[in-house]
Scaffold this motif. Structure first.
Motif, mmCIF file in Angstrom:
data_model
loop_
_atom_site.group_PDB
_atom_site.id
_atom_site.type_symbol
_atom_site.label_atom_id
_atom_site.label_comp_id
_atom_site.label_asym_id
_atom_site.label_seq_id
_atom_site.Cartn_x
_atom_site.Cartn_y
_atom_site.Cartn_z
ATOM 1 N N LEU A 155 0.825 -1.206 0.000
ATOM 2 C CA LEU A 155 0.000 0.000 0.000
ATOM 3 C C LEU A 155 0.862 1.260 0.000
ATOM 4 N N LEU A 156 1.888 1.261 0.821
ATOM 5 C CA LEU A 156 2.787 2.411 0.851
ATOM 6 C C LEU A 156 3.569 2.507 -0.456
ATOM 7 N N GLY A 157 3.969 1.352 -0.991
ATOM 8 C CA GLY A 157 4.675 1.346 -2.275
ATOM 9 C C GLY A 157 3.824 1.938 -3.384
ATOM 10 N N GLN A 158 2.536 1.629 -3.371
ATOM 11 C CA GLN A 158 1.632 2.200 -4.375
ATOM 12 C C GLN A 158 1.504 3.711 -4.195
ATOM 13 N N ALA A 159 1.474 4.166 -2.942
ATOM 14 C CA ALA A 159 1.405 5.606 -2.685
ATOM 15 C C ALA A 159 2.673 6.311 -3.170
ATOM 16 N N VAL A 160 3.822 5.674 -2.945
ATOM 17 C CA VAL A 160 5.090 6.248 -3.412
ATOM 18 C C VAL A 160 5.121 6.261 -4.944
ATOM 19 N N ASP A 187 10.846 -4.116 -9.193
ATOM 20 C CA ASP A 187 11.301 -4.923 -8.054
ATOM 21 C C ASP A 187 10.317 -4.841 -6.896
ATOM 22 N N MET A 188 9.763 -3.643 -6.651
ATOM 23 C CA MET A 188 8.839 -3.468 -5.527
ATOM 24 C C MET A 188 7.572 -4.297 -5.715
ATOM 25 N N TYR A 189 6.959 -4.200 -6.899
ATOM 26 C CA TYR A 189 5.732 -4.965 -7.127
ATOM 27 C C TYR A 189 6.012 -6.469 -7.119
ATOM 28 N N GLY A 208 4.606 -9.467 -4.392
ATOM 29 C CA GLY A 208 3.814 -10.559 -4.938
ATOM 30 C C GLY A 208 2.840 -10.152 -6.024
ATOM 31 N N VAL A 209 2.904 -8.905 -6.491
ATOM 32 C CA VAL A 209 1.989 -8.436 -7.537
ATOM 33 C C VAL A 209 2.753 -8.464 -8.861
#
Length: 696
Positions: free
Chosen positions: A340-345, A366-368, A372-373
């Motif tokens: 969730l925070l990664g998506q906000a960033v 790499d983040m997604y 696991g997405v």
């Protein structure tokens, strides 16, 4: 400044109302535009001169306008004026050279230099600085040689540009030649030149010569101190960097943002995180570089949560992050699997306009993947306008991490077809895929290709994966033979790979050999003791379990606490085994009991083999029933039992066989996609099956 600009505008307005103007009026107003950096009024003046066909007797007025356009980077305005000038001199040409260099148009800069009817030393210096400043140091040095051949004596700016080019190329030999000519010609120079010399020696690895030059300098400025401090950081001497910073403070020389950023890097290299934060807090005016240095330093020292908190603080102070900042923050989200925070960033990166940069895009892939997405990771990968080996590695590694091993191998072949050269990281991902998919022959082929096809020397990580693949396929003796043939001394990575593989295959004989090596190499690491105990316990060899536990006690080896965490409602909830610290403990345990009963009705049989104690079956059952990942799952179901969004659980150690089977049954019973990331890889549980095919 505002009042001066207002007066200038009124003066130009008055000029337009009068019509014609004298050369003296034009000259005075042009100089006022230059002093005020007012391009708008300069354009109006130029239009007025052209409207009234003003032709100055010399190039002075037009050159002043050219230099103004060059100073503020107005290439189109400068080009139009240059093309219309009735006469040009070397100053006119030099202004165009400077503008092209400033705008990074080195091709146009060189073409302009080539067209010049006459050149002076400024022309050569400008072109050299343009090439060196735009990442083309070899061309800068060729111009330097050409300048000597044409009889121009070098100036301080010449020497500095040449030394900067040597620094970029790490051309120590040529740098020494330039230094030698300076000494032979008794060219003493200012701090400007001495700083460039110091930097050249430092960047070429001759840090002792850099320090000797620094100590010889009489008039050190802040750049001198920064150069030497940076040199120590570059050469991996953080302690000396910190010592020099303290000396700088004693001299009364005031550090700037560059000084602080370098010292922060040194603190983080030493692992002195508290000292770094103390220095950072003492800075009144922090620029983007200081903030980014702190964020990166936290991330590199496994303080990702601190990095994310500091990033939020940075935004609250209205400091605009750049691509490097954003990529580091995204990487912190990846390490913590904070989707969730990664998506906000990610959204913030889009807002700032850096989301399509190579650095940020690769970090987002790499983040997604790490969350696991994998579909979102592939979407970003597909939309990237350019890719480098880091981008490919992120996507290939993402597939491997998420159990899509064949997709990883397929993408690797696409990478080769696109003429992208793999590196050591690529092969770690490829061999990992072969291990998890049990592709022995293909893994051997890829391993052999590392050196034979791609000319890369296999690292211990590559050998560890190949050894693990051989053990998993029942070729333990061949794995030991490969270890004997290695050009490296086997380390804990090699023996850990064997032990982990033996835990999967149940090969106690080889596992015991690997564990004994690990006990010698790292006697305080609890992992090997626990793994070997698990293997003994799985075969009911309780005396051996007791022997290992006694060895741990005698060596004061402490087991790493296992815990799991999840993101829910913008908060992180952490659980440990048999945890009762959560505010909703009673409801969580009730939910877990209901789930266990439903799973047992559906055919789930708890596996008590991972229990390391020789106790009654009911005690074993109680021991495994409340593992941290089960509590995390119960919490999610308590809060959102009918949600369609996948359940994401992160665990700091490897998932046990019982919890793995538990999640498989649960995914089918509740009809939810459960994503469990342990320290090894992601497990995607869908409809009673796992992406690892039970071979993890």
């Amino acid at each position: 400044m505002r009042a001066a600009r207002q007066q200038l505008r009124q003066a130009v307005d008055s000029l337009y109302s009068r019509g014609h103007a004298t050369p003296a009026s034009y000259t005075r107003l042009v100089l006022e535009c230059v002093r005020a950096h007012d391009v708008d009024q300069a354009r109006r003046l130029q239009s007025h001169m052209e409207l009234h066909s003003f032709r100055p007797d010399d190039t002075y007025v037009h050159n002043r306008l050219l230099h103004l356009y060059a100073r503020v980077g107005k290439l189109d305005d400068a080009r139009k004026l240059f093309d219309k000038m009735p006469a040009r001199d070397v100053f006119s040409w030099n202004a165009m050279l400077s503008l092209h260099a400033k705008c990074g148009s080195v091709g146009d800069m060189w073409a302009t230099f080539d067209e010049m009817p006459v050149r002076d030393v400024v022309s050569y210096n400008t072109v050299m600085a343009g090439f060196a400043g735009n990442g083309q140091p070899q061309k800068a040095l060729r111009v330097f040689v050409n300048m000597h051949e044409n009889g121009f004596a070098p100036t301080e700016y010449t020497q500095v540009s040449a030394l900067n080019a040597c620094s970029q190329l790490q051309g120590l030999r040529l740098g020494k030649q330039i230094h030698g000519r300076m000494v032979a010609s008794d060219f003493r120079g200012s701090a400007f030149v001495w700083n460039a010399l110091t930097d050249m020696y430092a960047r070429c690895g001759e840090i002792h010569w850099a320090r000797w030059l620094f100590d010889c300098m009489v008039d050190k400025d802040v750049v001198s101190w920064n150069t030497m401090i940076s040199g120590y950081v570059i050469n991996g001497n953080p302690d000396k960097c910190v010592d020099l910073f303290r000396q700088m403070q004693l001299t009364g020389c005031k550090p700037d943002q560059i000084t602080v950023s370098n010292v922060l890097r040194a603190y983080f290299q030493c692992g002195h995180v508290v000292e770094a934060r103390k220095l950072f807090d003492e800075i009144r005016e922090r620029d983007k570089i200081c903030w980014t240095t702190m964020i990166v330093g936290y991330s590199q020292n496994s303080r990702e949560e601190d990095a994310l908190q500091l990033f939020c603080h940075m935004l609250s102070t209205n400091v605009q992050p750049d691509g490097f900042t954003m990529s580091s923050v995204v990487s912190s989200c990846a390490k913590l699997a904070f989707l969730l925070l990664g998506q906000a960033v990610h959204a913030k990166a889009i807002l700032v306009g850096v989301d399509d940069g190579l650095l940020v895009s690769s970090a987002l892939v790499d983040m997604y993947s790490s969350c696991g997405v994998i579909a979102d990771a592939r979407f970003i990968f597909n939309t990237m306008t350019s890719r480098n080996v880091v981008s490919w590695n992120a996507m290939i590694g993402g597939y491997a991490q998420n159990g899509q091993d064949l997709e990883a191998l397929k993408l690797y072949e696409e990478m080769l077809q696109g003429n992208m050269k793999p590196d050591i990281i690529t092969f770690i991902a490829i061999l990992s895929s072969c291990v998890h998919a049990n592709l022995i022959e293909q893994g051997q082929k890829y391993f052999d290709s590392i050196s034979k096809v791609h000319g890369i020397t296999p690292t211990l990580d590559h050998y560890a994966l190949m050894v693990g693949l051989l053990v998993r396929s029942g070729q333990g003796d061949k794995a030991l033979s490969l270890i004997e043939q290695m050009p490296h001394q086997p380390n804990s990575v090699i023996w850990s790979s064997i032990l982990s593989s033996c835990a999967t295959t149940g090969d106690i004989r080889l596992g015991k050999i690997a564990a004994s090596h690990l006990f010698d190499l790292d006697p305080c690491n609890a992992g090997p003791y626990i793994t070997l105990s698990n293997m003994y316990a799985a075969n009911a060899r309780w005396k051996d379990v007791a022997s290992v536990r006694s060895l741990m006690k005698n060596r004061n080896v402490r087991k790493v606490a296992a815990y799991s965490w999840i993101e829910f409602d913008n908060k992180v909830h952490r659980f440990v085994s048999e945890d009762r610290s959560h505010p909703e403990t009673d409801q969580i345990y009730e939910e877990l009991h209901r789930l266990i009963k439903k799973l047992q009705v559906a055919g789930f049989i708890p596996n008590t083999k991972p229990v390391l104690h020789d106790v009654a079956d009911n005690e074993k059952l109680a021991s495994i029933s409340y593992h941290s990942e089960k509590l995390a799952l119960a919490f999610v179901l308590l809060k959102n039992s009918d949600g369609a969004i996948p359940i994401r659980i992160i665990k700091n150690i490897r998932v046990c066989t019982d919890c793995h089977a538990f999640m498989k049954y649960a995914s089918e019973l509740i009809g939810r996609h459960i994503i469990l990331r342990d320290y090894n890889r992601y497990h995607h549980f869908i409809g009673g099956k796992c992406s690892c095919n039970d071979y993890w």
